[in-house]
Design a protein around this motif. Structure first.
Motif, PDB file in Angstrom:
ATOM      1  N   ALA A 197       0.834  -1.203   0.000  1.00 14.71           N
ATOM      2  CA  ALA A 197       0.000   0.000   0.000  1.00 14.71           C
ATOM      3  C   ALA A 197       0.869   1.253   0.000  1.00 14.71           C
ATOM      4  CB  ALA A 197      -0.929  -0.004   1.206  1.00 14.71           C
ATOM      5  N   LYS A 198       1.951   1.236   0.747  1.00 16.12           N
ATOM      6  CA  LYS A 198       2.863   2.385   0.782  1.00 16.12           C
ATOM      7  C   LYS A 198       3.508   2.605  -0.584  1.00 16.12           C
ATOM      8  CE  LYS A 198       4.015   2.332   5.721  1.00 16.12           C
ATOM      9  NZ  LYS A 198       5.096   2.158   6.743  1.00 16.12           N
ATOM     10  N   LEU A 234       7.123  19.889  -3.467  1.00 16.66           N
ATOM     11  CA  LEU A 234       7.970  19.576  -2.306  1.00 16.66           C
ATOM     12  C   LEU A 234       7.138  18.968  -1.182  1.00 16.66           C
ATOM     13  CD1 LEU A 234      10.695  19.690  -0.852  1.00 16.66           C
ATOM     14  CD2 LEU A 234      10.145  22.044  -0.164  1.00 16.66           C
ATOM     15  N   LEU A 235       5.959  19.530  -0.940  1.00 17.04           N
ATOM     16  CA  LEU A 235       5.075  18.992   0.095  1.00 17.04           C
ATOM     17  C   LEU A 235       4.670  17.557  -0.227  1.00 17.04           C
ATOM     18  CD1 LEU A 235       2.747  22.077   0.750  1.00 17.04           C
ATOM     19  CD2 LEU A 235       4.397  21.090   2.350  1.00 17.04           C
ATOM     20  N   PHE A 236       4.319  17.300  -1.485  1.00 19.42           N
ATOM     21  CA  PHE A 236       3.954  15.936  -1.878  1.00 19.42           C
ATOM     22  C   PHE A 236       5.146  14.986  -1.730  1.00 19.42           C
ATOM     23  CE2 PHE A 236       0.262  17.720  -4.303  1.00 19.42           C
ATOM     24  CZ  PHE A 236      -0.705  16.952  -3.681  1.00 19.42           C
ATOM     25  N   ALA A 237       6.341  15.465  -2.072  1.00 21.05           N
ATOM     26  CA  ALA A 237       7.537  14.640  -1.936  1.00 21.05           C
ATOM     27  C   ALA A 237       7.790  14.277  -0.473  1.00 21.05           C
ATOM     28  CB  ALA A 237       8.748  15.367  -2.520  1.00 21.05           C
ATOM     29  N   ILE A 238       7.504  15.206   0.420  1.00 19.03           N
ATOM     30  CA  ILE A 238       7.681  14.956   1.854  1.00 19.03           C
ATOM     31  C   ILE A 238       6.762  13.831   2.320  1.00 19.03           C
ATOM     32  CG2 ILE A 238       7.303  15.956   4.155  1.00 19.03           C
ATOM     33  CD1 ILE A 238       8.286  18.627   3.015  1.00 19.03           C
ATOM     34  N   THR A 239       5.574  13.726   1.707  1.00 24.63           N
ATOM     35  CA  THR A 239       4.652  12.662   2.124  1.00 24.63           C
ATOM     36  C   THR A 239       5.232  11.277   1.851  1.00 24.63           C
ATOM     37  OG1 THR A 239       3.432  12.553   0.011  1.00 24.63           O
ATOM     38  CG2 THR A 239       2.678  14.151   1.643  1.00 24.63           C
ATOM     39  N   ILE A 240       6.076  11.155   0.841  1.00 31.93           N
ATOM     40  CA  ILE A 240       6.723   9.861   0.562  1.00 31.93           C
ATOM     41  C   ILE A 240       7.617   9.470   1.723  1.00 31.93           C
ATOM     42  CG2 ILE A 240       8.325   8.622  -0.953  1.00 31.93           C
ATOM     43  CD1 ILE A 240       7.288  10.268  -3.284  1.00 31.93           C
ATOM     44  N   TRP A 241       8.356  10.444   2.250  1.00 34.66           N
ATOM     45  CA  TRP A 241       9.217  10.161   3.404  1.00 34.66           C
ATOM     46  C   TRP A 241       8.373   9.779   4.617  1.00 34.66           C
ATOM     47  CZ3 TRP A 241       9.949  12.493   8.247  1.00 34.66           C
ATOM     48  CH2 TRP A 241      11.067  12.040   8.948  1.00 34.66           C
ATOM     49  N   SER A 248       0.420   9.032   9.764  1.00 35.04           N
ATOM     50  CA  SER A 248      -0.615   9.987  10.152  1.00 35.04           C
ATOM     51  C   SER A 248      -0.203  11.405   9.769  1.00 35.04           C
ATOM     52  CB  SER A 248      -0.870   9.902  11.662  1.00 35.04           C
ATOM     53  OG  SER A 248      -1.844  10.850  12.050  1.00 35.04           O
ATOM     54  N   ARG A 249       1.031  11.745  10.026  1.00 41.61           N
ATOM     55  CA  ARG A 249       1.515  13.072   9.656  1.00 41.61           C
ATOM     56  C   ARG A 249       1.590  13.217   8.141  1.00 41.61           C
ATOM     57  NH1 ARG A 249       6.268  15.464  13.213  1.00 41.61           N
ATOM     58  NH2 ARG A 249       4.518  15.249  14.674  1.00 41.61           N
ATOM     59  N   GLY A 250       1.954  12.140   7.467  1.00 46.43           N
ATOM     60  CA  GLY A 250       2.013  12.158   6.011  1.00 46.43           C
ATOM     61  C   GLY A 250       0.660  12.447   5.390  1.00 46.43           C
ATOM     62  N   GLU A 251      -0.394  11.854   5.969  1.00 48.35           N
ATOM     63  CA  GLU A 251      -1.757  12.083   5.473  1.00 48.35           C
ATOM     64  C   GLU A 251      -2.153  13.538   5.657  1.00 48.35           C
ATOM     65  OE1 GLU A 251      -5.849  12.804   5.604  1.00 48.35           O
ATOM     66  OE2 GLU A 251      -4.816  12.499   7.515  1.00 48.35           O
ATOM     67  N   LYS A 252      -1.741  14.135   6.783  1.00 48.43           N
ATOM     68  CA  LYS A 252      -2.062  15.543   7.044  1.00 48.43           C
ATOM     69  C   LYS A 252      -1.304  16.461   6.093  1.00 48.43           C
ATOM     70  CE  LYS A 252      -3.338  15.092  11.947  1.00 48.43           C
ATOM     71  NZ  LYS A 252      -3.436  13.626  11.938  1.00 48.43           N
ATOM     72  N   VAL A 253      -0.027  16.140   5.834  1.00 47.97           N
ATOM     73  CA  VAL A 253       0.760  16.938   4.890  1.00 47.97           C
ATOM     74  C   VAL A 253       0.159  16.832   3.492  1.00 47.97           C
ATOM     75  CG1 VAL A 253       3.017  17.191   3.770  1.00 47.97           C
ATOM     76  CG2 VAL A 253       2.900  16.758   6.221  1.00 47.97           C
ATOM     77  N   SER A 254      -0.304  15.643   3.137  1.00 53.41           N
ATOM     78  CA  SER A 254      -0.942  15.444   1.840  1.00 53.41           C
ATOM     79  C   SER A 254      -2.189  16.309   1.702  1.00 53.41           C
ATOM     80  CB  SER A 254      -1.300  13.961   1.659  1.00 53.41           C
ATOM     81  OG  SER A 254      -1.915  13.741   0.417  1.00 53.41           O
TER      82      SER A 254
END
Length: 270
Positions: A197-198, A234-241, A248-254
């Protein structure tokens, strides 16, 4: 708040209502005044479809909401399922009627959106990826709807794809985050594993970033969009990390990236 208003979740409906004007501005810029009547009719229909969809969601989730949201009208017993069903159907019918004043073709788009909402609540929501696809289609359809109303569908198609791909990534992230609580759903991470899924979520992010330059390349949006979208990428790229570090934080950044993406579209429409 009045129970009949509460069950529609009016904030969601108002967001859909105003989003049509935003899409209209992106599509035709300062010529938006020429389309104000069809855009307003479109905005009303979006509000009604969204309200009807929210009611159907409450009907579908009434049993789980007895524990998760006991104060909502249906689980609290202040509104019956039968009455809620009649209200949802009424909203869908009125939305269709309003849309016919724009064009018959637009009314067909409204019916498709309504069918997608119903199918999601009673079928695709529980079977993983098809549910993610349905939600992402509905998110992207705002751009198609605005494009059909203003006669700029070719211009809006790329923005639809960006909204679709970015939301697919976020939907899968949400399923990963909720994997333990989704006891009645066979989500993608449940069926194929969190690792897979990731990977799929990251692929959709990469696609989103890769095609983000196309609205400028094909002269859909101005150079100002290109400047603004760098930060969004850049924000979307951060979600990959964050897929590895903190889902949970990745979903919020997305979510922030998607909201800022709309700002980028507005900037590019100037």
């Amino acid at each position: 708040m009045n129970k009949w208003i509460k069950i529609t979740r009016p904030v969601n409906g108002l967001m859909g209502f105003f989003s049509i004007y935003i899409v209209g501005f992106i599509a035709v810029n300062l010529h938006i005044a020429e389309f104000i009547i069809p855009l307003t009719l479109g905005a009303i229909s979006v509000f009604l479809v969204t309200a009807g969809g929210n009611i159907i969601n409450d009907i579908s989730d009434v049993e789980t909401d007895k524990y998760n949201h006991p104060d909502r009208p249906l689980p609290s017993g202040t509104i019956t399922k039968k009455a809620a069903s009649y209200l949802a159907i009424s909203f869908f019918i009125i939305a269709f009627i309003v849309s016919t004043f724009i064009s018959i073709f637009i009314s067909v788009v409204v019916v498709i959106a309504e069918l997608l909402l119903v199918s999601y609540e009673f079928k695709t929501k529980k079977i993983g990826l098809p549910g993610n696809l349905t939600v992402s289609l509905l998110i992207g359809m705002i751009f198609l709807y605005g494009g059909f109303i203003t006669g700029t569908i070719s211009k809006m198609l790329l923005l639809f794809l960006l909204a679709f791909f970015s939301n697919m990534s976020r939907e899968i992230m949400k399923d990963i985050e909720d994997i333990n609580g989704d006891v009645d759903r066979v989500t993608f991470p449940k069926k194929y594993g969190i690792g897979m899924a990731k990977i799929v979520s990251a692929i959709f992010v990469v696609i989103t970033i890769s095609v983000s330059v196309l609205p400028y390349y094909f002269h859909v949006l101005s150079i100002y969009y290109l400047y603004a979208v760098v930060l969004d990428d850049l924000l979307f790229a951060i979600t990959i990390w964050y897929l590895k570090a903190n889902i949970s934080r990745g979903e919020k950044v997305s979510k922030v990236a998607m909201i800022y993406g709309m700002v980028c579209f507005l900037i590019g429409g100037i």
